[in-house]
Motif scaffolding. Structure first.
Motif, mmCIF file in Angstrom:
data_model
loop_
_atom_site.group_PDB
_atom_site.id
_atom_site.type_symbol
_atom_site.label_atom_id
_atom_site.label_comp_id
_atom_site.label_asym_id
_atom_site.label_seq_id
_atom_site.Cartn_x
_atom_site.Cartn_y
_atom_site.Cartn_z
ATOM 1 N N GLY A 255 0.786 -1.217 0.000
ATOM 2 C CA GLY A 255 0.000 0.000 0.000
ATOM 3 C C GLY A 255 0.819 1.269 0.000
ATOM 4 N N ALA A 256 0.092 2.395 0.014
ATOM 5 C CA ALA A 256 0.739 3.703 0.005
ATOM 6 C C ALA A 256 1.564 3.886 1.273
ATOM 7 C CB ALA A 256 -0.317 4.797 -0.113
ATOM 8 N N ARG B 90 -5.591 9.728 -6.571
ATOM 9 C CA ARG B 90 -5.443 8.521 -5.762
ATOM 10 C C ARG B 90 -6.030 7.310 -6.468
ATOM 11 N NH1 ARG B 90 -8.598 5.815 -2.819
ATOM 12 N NH2 ARG B 90 -10.227 7.399 -2.737
ATOM 13 N N ASP C 119 -3.735 4.189 -7.504
ATOM 14 C CA ASP C 119 -4.059 2.867 -6.962
ATOM 15 C C ASP C 119 -4.263 1.857 -8.092
ATOM 16 O OD1 ASP C 119 -3.914 3.628 -4.307
ATOM 17 O OD2 ASP C 119 -6.067 3.927 -4.073
ATOM 18 N N ARG C 120 -4.937 2.299 -9.152
ATOM 19 C CA ARG C 120 -5.148 1.424 -10.309
ATOM 20 C C ARG C 120 -3.819 1.106 -10.995
ATOM 21 N NH1 ARG C 120 -8.996 4.341 -13.640
ATOM 22 N NH2 ARG C 120 -10.561 3.633 -12.159
ATOM 23 N N GLN D 117 2.817 9.087 -3.718
ATOM 24 C CA GLN D 117 1.797 8.318 -3.005
ATOM 25 C C GLN D 117 2.346 7.052 -2.371
ATOM 26 O OE1 GLN D 117 -2.181 8.226 -4.522
ATOM 27 N NE2 GLN D 117 -2.388 6.025 -4.204
ATOM 28 N N PHE D 118 3.226 6.346 -3.062
ATOM 29 C CA PHE D 118 3.658 5.028 -2.584
ATOM 30 C C PHE D 118 5.064 5.002 -1.991
ATOM 31 C CE2 PHE D 118 0.144 4.016 -5.354
ATOM 32 C CZ PHE D 118 -0.512 3.001 -4.663
ATOM 33 N N ASP E 222 -11.226 -2.679 -5.081
ATOM 34 C CA ASP E 222 -9.863 -2.447 -4.602
ATOM 35 C C ASP E 222 -9.278 -3.646 -3.874
ATOM 36 O OD1 ASP E 222 -9.756 0.383 -5.372
ATOM 37 O OD2 ASP E 222 -11.286 0.645 -3.817
ATOM 38 N N ILE F 173 -3.240 -3.339 -1.408
ATOM 39 C CA ILE F 173 -2.724 -2.131 -2.046
ATOM 40 C C ILE F 173 -3.389 -0.874 -1.484
ATOM 41 C CG2 ILE F 173 -2.602 -0.845 -4.236
ATOM 42 C CD1 ILE F 173 -2.276 -3.523 -5.661
ATOM 43 N N VAL F 174 -4.705 -0.920 -1.312
ATOM 44 C CA VAL F 174 -5.479 0.262 -0.936
ATOM 45 C C VAL F 174 -5.741 0.270 0.570
ATOM 46 C CG1 VAL F 174 -7.655 1.489 -1.307
ATOM 47 C CG2 VAL F 174 -6.547 0.303 -3.216
ATOM 48 N N ASP F 175 -5.570 1.439 1.186
ATOM 49 C CA ASP F 175 -5.820 1.578 2.618
ATOM 50 C C ASP F 175 -7.288 1.329 2.944
ATOM 51 O OD1 ASP F 175 -3.692 4.500 2.638
ATOM 52 O OD2 ASP F 175 -3.165 2.382 2.809
#
Length: 327
Positions: A32-33, A100, A104-105, A139-140, A220, A224-226
């Motif tokens: 994730g980020a 975002r 994320d994608r 972001q990451f 999601d 990966i995604v919060d």
């Protein structure tokens, strides 16, 4: 003092339950980020039709990012008013939300495909490799190629039991199906709560839930995604029902091929079912099929609001695309 007897629980079974429930939270996604500062949280329930219209437009997989004027027009507001309106509802500006979602994608494509970084940059709406690398790192906390290596080392691998379930997967084709849906945000641990909220909304709109085919839509990966930003739509098949300018919106089940696997277990075991299809089954068919990274569907055989906290029975459907034959 209570006289109730306390059941003796097998320690190994109890450990598995704890692990399954903990996995639903993914307090820190493995891939994730890493940069969290200044990111507002969306509401658990998205019930403002103007924001819904904007969010759905922003989330379309377009190669070019929509302009503020275009998004504001969907909400029937002026650009200036819309920016303030959206940020108050979602905790971030429309531009931040769009960035975002696209990054994320992009992270999902880096993990799950072998597309070159430049191609992923362009499909994410960035006009240059450099601009994409800067945004992605922001972001990451990693440049894209380093993230790809890190993510593939970090994500969960299938167990022997999950590998054994591969034989149960069916490859099926589905037609486009009209749906009536409601958007939720938050961890997968809240999905059953989402369904209870959704069925309450149906009743408020005079829709008989007993006659409804329920379909969950997951967008999601929790790896990966919060948690706060995970998107989930509760939906019903509804060819003739519309509730304009409400929290309920129309969309369609995407037509095409799907890998389908039955899930008959508590919802907290859902990620095991995902792994069977995405990491145990698909890699073995890489020459003929690839994962279509849009969303996943849960086609419920029993309405989920009837079994909250118990066994859920549905078919997990992951979209796949057939590979073109080489010349």
């Amino acid at each position: 003092m209570s006289n109730r007897s306390i059941a003796i629980v097998d320690p190994d079974y109890e450990r598995v339950l704890v692990e399954d429930e903990t996995n639903l939270l993914y307090a820190q996604p493995q891939a994730g980020a890493r940069v969290q500062s200044g990111r507002g949280r969306p509401p658990m329930v998205l019930d403002d039709w103007r924001v819904i219209e904007a969010v759905r437009f922003i989330e379309q997989p377009l190669d070019e990012r929509p302009s503020l004027d275009e998004v504001a027009a969907r909400a029937e507001l002026s650009p200036h008013h819309f920016q303030r309106y959206f940020k108050k509802a979602m905790g971030v500006s429309p531009a931040s939300y769009s960035r975002r979602i696209r990054l994320d994608r992009a992270a999902l494509h880096l993990w799950a495909t072998d597309k070159v970084v430049v191609e992923i940059a362009f499909m994410s709406g960035y006009s240059s490799h450099e601009a994409f690398v800067r945004a992605f790192h922001g972001q990451f906390g990693r440049v894209p190629s380093d993230y790809r290596r890190h993510a593939r080392r970090s994500v969960s691998l299938p167990t022997d039991d999950e590998m054994a379930r591969v034989a149960q997967i069916r490859l099926l084709d589905f037609r486009a199906t009209p749906l009536l849906a409601m958007r939720f945000y938050g961890p997968y641990a809240n999905v059953e709560t989402h369904w209870l909220h959704f069925v309450g909304a149906l009743h408020q709109h005079g829709i008989d839930s007993h006659a409804c085919q329920a379909i969950g839509i997951a967008y999601d990966s929790p790896e990966i995604v919060d948690n706060d930003f995970i998107r989930y739509d509760c939906a019903i098949v509804a060819p003739a029902i519309a509730r304009p300018r409400s929290e309920l919106f129309r969309l369609s089940l995407n037509p095409g091929a799907y890998g389908v696997l039955e899930h008959r277990a508590p919802y907290n075991a859902i990620f095991s079912t995902y792994r069977v299809i995405s990491t145990a089954w698909l890699p073995g068919l890489a020459d003929t099929l690839r994962m279509d990274l849009t969303c996943a569907y849960e086609f419920y055989r029993i309405p989920p609001w009837l079994n909250a906290g118990g066994y859920q029975h549905f078919d997990l459907m992951l979209p796949v695309a057939r590979q073109e034959a080489a010349d």
